[in-house]
Design a protein around this motif. Sequence first.
Motif, PDB file in Angstrom:
ATOM      1  N   THR A 152       0.856  -1.157   0.000  1.00 20.54           N
ATOM      2  CA  THR A 152       0.000   0.000   0.000  1.00 20.54           C
ATOM      3  C   THR A 152       0.902   1.220   0.000  1.00 20.54           C
ATOM      4  O   THR A 152       1.705   1.381   0.895  1.00 20.54           O
TER       5      THR A 152
ATOM      6  N   ASN B 110      -4.362  -3.095  -7.040  1.00 19.89           N
ATOM      7  CA  ASN B 110      -4.063  -4.139  -6.079  1.00 19.89           C
ATOM      8  C   ASN B 110      -4.847  -3.944  -4.788  1.00 19.89           C
ATOM      9  O   ASN B 110      -5.340  -4.899  -4.198  1.00 19.89           O
TER      10      ASN B 110
ATOM     11  N   ASP C 108      -0.745  -0.441  -8.145  1.00 22.43           N
ATOM     12  CA  ASP C 108      -0.939  -0.556  -6.712  1.00 22.43           C
ATOM     13  C   ASP C 108      -2.381  -0.244  -6.329  1.00 22.43           C
ATOM     14  O   ASP C 108      -2.953  -0.892  -5.454  1.00 22.43           O
TER      15      ASP C 108
END
Lengths: 227, 630
Positions: free
Chosen positions: B137, B612, B609
């Motif tokens: 993250t 994700n 990301d």
Amino acid sequence: MFYKLYYKFQHWRLHKKAGGTPLQALYEQPFINSFQLFTSTRFLVLDCEMSGLDVKSCQLLSLGWVMIEHGRIVNVSARHQLIHADRGAGESSRIHGLLDSSLAGATSAASVLMLLIKQMQGAVLVFHHAPLDIRFLQKAVIENFRCPLLFSYIDTMDIEKRRIHLQGKTMGLRLSQCRDRYGLISIQQHNALADAQATAELLLAQASYLDKEHKLKLSDLSIRCSR
Amino acid sequence: MVSEAGDVQSFLVQHPPFNQLSENQLEFASANIYVAFSKPGNELQLNKSTLDGPKTGMLIVRSGSLEIRDQQGVLIDRLSSGDYLVPGVLYSNTRNIPRIVVLEDCLYYELGDKAFQSLTATSSEMAAICETDKTHTVYSDDTGDDGSYQADDEVERKDVYPGQYVKDTMSSVIIFAAPDTSIREAAQLMREHHISSLLVKDKAQLVGIVTDRDFRIRVLADGVPDSDAIRTVMTPDPMCIEVDSLLQDAQLKMMAEGIRHLPVLDDQQPVGIISQTDILRENNIEPISLIHSISRTNSIDELSTVAGKIPDLVVKLVARDTRAIEVGKIITTLSDGITKRLLSLATEEFGTPPCDYAWLAFGSQARQEQALGSDQDNGLLLPDSISAEDAGYFKDFTGYVNNGLDQCGMPYCPGGIMAKNEKWRMSLQGWKSCFSHWIEEPSPKALMHASIFFDMRLITGNTELVLELQAFVLEKARSNTIFLAMMCDNALLHSPPLGFFKTFVLETDGDHNHTLNLKKRGTIPIVDIARNYALSVGLPALNSTDRLYAIKQAGAMSGEMSYSLIDAHEFIAGLRLDAQGKQYSAGLKTDNHLDPKELSPLLRHQLKDAFNVVREAQAAKKARFGGGVL
């Protein structure tokens, strides 16, 4: 079918002359049958760089080669050999970028050819536009060992010519043009090794298109014998 | 022999994970590379070692492209130049072995298995690619801190546009307290309503004002007990401003007096409050003047001319780095304004409606997340007592409004969710039974279309009708786990476009070859997650960002996850707006597609990301609501 006949004839004609020279092993190896499968053949893809196009006045400057085994290019087998020249690199140095200074540190033609002959054992040679390369190669070999090479070879330009002819088209046959048709990206630099690798990739692409159920044979690639 | 890095090695060194290797490791890798070619349609069999050749530990695409699909034909990943796959990982699920098919003439490198194993043993970067679902993250810097971005905007927004009025900018939500209210109660009241100031009213008379700042300076700093009455700390007889004053007068007054809040009076009665923040935020000149123009139009034609300026405005807002969430709100505010204007134009055209009604917006308009060219989703809520004759009135009325919206750049809903369809003009009872049906007997297909109804907001009309319906829906949905699980299942159909090896899976349909659909693959999954959780906790919030905050407050989601989602949402929405702005400026039709090649490597990385985060949140959601019906 003339391939086998001609090979036998050449063998009969020259094998005595090859005796005692580094070429002897080449003449003693078994004949490579044209029914042999593409995937079980070892190929030596070869490209020569010359100081010009005329065989009489020009000479070999460098050789580049790479192996194909089991239908895969073996990256580690790639070699780039510079040949020590009697005369300067001449006009073609502009094309190949081989300057006299870098040639000066090169190996003698005899030792480069002996390395090559060792690698040729049991392998089918591959060229893009074979006649020219073979003429220079044979001249150099005869100069050094007084006997020509005996080998089987295929020509990717020939393969491409036939393919295009079957489609009833006329298209460019230069290496980069052929590669374009198989979606292969154009190569950055031009030297014997880069061109040999480019030719090897082209052969894999051609084989992939010609192949049906992993049954592709050397006769499908019109295998020939050296002259 | 001439020393040469060779084509293979110079290609590898440009691509991860090989770019992380030492020179020796790289040489070793390149010595163990075998080059192969396959034509389109061929299937690669990497689990069997080809003839007597070495087993493949890793495959790297040099040119062309490959596609990985599972046994059911579902696309897992698409690889192109520089992408790689690891057969050992890919084939680890022996029950569903994926198939690798060549899409375009493909030249690829095979790294021998033994070499691959020894590289993974010596390089952590190589080892990492075997764990494909690594999570990280990256967003945590600018989370939920509005302060910084407003400060940036102050610079550009300080010049006030003449001709703006206080009444259009003020907040009309005003909360009153009696002078005897304790300080603590007052503070609680302010927290409850998310406001920074409270008006103090004695009987009908405005007697004072307390603000956040008063609590700090007059209560905390002086150690006043919080049980004291607010009378003691308020600013008595505050400065006020008339509702018809110009905005710049309000700003001058505040600056002159060094205060930040002004109660707004209409005929001596407080009707709102205006703060410096309001002025700063709303001094986004164009939206305000556009809303003004909208309210002054007298026909659909005039309205559509005004609406035609919205794309220009959005481009400007994007160029000014306005947050995507804000832009969504501004677009929605304009859409709301257009809808309201159309409704009053319709009233002029067809006469006063025979009964109360409530115009409902669904989907993105309800969530205040509209983008350019968002289609309209709306319906009409009518009282139960309505007669058939009265109901007939609304046919032309709604047709007029829907047509108007279409002309103003909000195209007809392809699914027909519009008030002009009789199906979506229902009485309260009708809507209730409709929602009951969706909630109590959910079917996946019905839910797919119904999910946007669960985002519902009143635009104009009778508030009580809507409140009753909302309360009914929230209560029903919250208690029905099967419905929630169904909704969850449905939402998982939209997966983020990340491949097995964290590469983008691009669309191949229609005109949009090799692009990402940011809306379908990015925004919708986040919106779905927010809705799913919000319904499960019975939260009335509509905006996805608000929902995610509220969900976190309610303890239904970890703070980390909710903040990551909020940031991912903002990031994806920002990219989408940016792309739309570019399309609009280039004279193209705006859509939701983006070619990842147009992004810088850093943005591409961030986008991966963001996707994700979405994928993780989806997995968490699935775990929470269960997969399917028991």
